[in-house]
Design a protein around this motif. Sequence first.
Motif, PDB file in Angstrom:
ATOM      1  N   ALA A 245      57.203  95.159  72.149  1.00 16.62           N
ATOM      2  CA  ALA A 245      56.963  95.623  70.778  1.00 16.62           C
ATOM      3  C   ALA A 245      56.758  97.135  70.742  1.00 16.62           C
ATOM      4  CB  ALA A 245      55.759  94.898  70.178  1.00 16.62           C
TER       5      ALA A 245
ATOM      6  N   TYR B  63      60.109  98.570  70.567  1.00 18.61           N
ATOM      7  CA  TYR B  63      60.688  98.401  69.234  1.00 18.61           C
ATOM      8  C   TYR B  63      60.125  99.434  68.257  1.00 18.61           C
ATOM      9  CZ  TYR B  63      61.966  93.826  71.141  1.00 18.61           C
ATOM     10  OH  TYR B  63      62.451  92.821  71.919  1.00 18.61           O
TER      11      TYR B  63
ATOM     12  N   ILE C 246      60.373  89.845  62.795  1.00 19.83           N
ATOM     13  CA  ILE C 246      59.582  88.979  63.658  1.00 19.83           C
ATOM     14  C   ILE C 246      59.683  87.585  63.080  1.00 19.83           C
ATOM     15  CG2 ILE C 246      57.279  88.479  64.537  1.00 19.83           C
ATOM     16  CD1 ILE C 246      56.725  91.508  64.243  1.00 19.83           C
TER      17      ILE C 246
ATOM     18  N   ASP D 115      51.592  87.370  64.674  1.00 24.16           N
ATOM     19  CA  ASP D 115      52.829  88.047  64.283  1.00 24.16           C
ATOM     20  C   ASP D 115      52.551  89.136  63.250  1.00 24.16           C
ATOM     21  OD1 ASP D 115      52.237  86.058  62.463  1.00 24.16           O
ATOM     22  OD2 ASP D 115      54.271  85.303  62.299  1.00 24.16           O
TER      23      ASP D 115
ATOM     24  N   ILE E  67      51.108  92.141  65.159  1.00 21.83           N
ATOM     25  CA  ILE E  67      52.161  92.816  65.915  1.00 21.83           C
ATOM     26  C   ILE E  67      53.025  93.637  64.972  1.00 21.83           C
ATOM     27  CG2 ILE E  67      54.244  92.451  67.292  1.00 21.83           C
ATOM     28  CD1 ILE E  67      52.726  90.052  68.559  1.00 21.83           C
TER      29      ILE E  67
ATOM     30  N   ILE F  42      53.528  97.647  65.310  1.00 19.51           N
ATOM     31  CA  ILE F  42      54.849  98.281  65.402  1.00 19.51           C
ATOM     32  C   ILE F  42      54.967  99.359  64.332  1.00 19.51           C
ATOM     33  CG2 ILE F  42      57.328  97.911  65.046  1.00 19.51           C
ATOM     34  CD1 ILE F  42      56.955  95.167  66.416  1.00 19.51           C
TER      35      ILE F  42
END
Length: 72
Positions: free
Chosen positions: A29, A32, A41, A49, A52, A56
């Motif tokens: 991640a 990314y 995601i 999720d 995350i 990001i």
Amino acid sequence: MPGCRYSAQTSFQNIRTDNEKMQQLLEEAKIYALSSRPVMIYGQAGIEDYLIAEAIHNNSDRRNGLFLISLH
């Protein structure tokens, strides 16, 4: 929601795990986050999720822009 504002606050430093697969996912991640491409995601809905996605966003060049998320 019109008029609704949310500031993404989670960073990778805030996410703690002892799970090796999750640690590997977090390392991916981070890569990314360096991309200028959108990230999708996909998986079961859950807090992980979402965190995350926030991390990001906050580690990307777009950290000062809108944080868009679609929950299904």
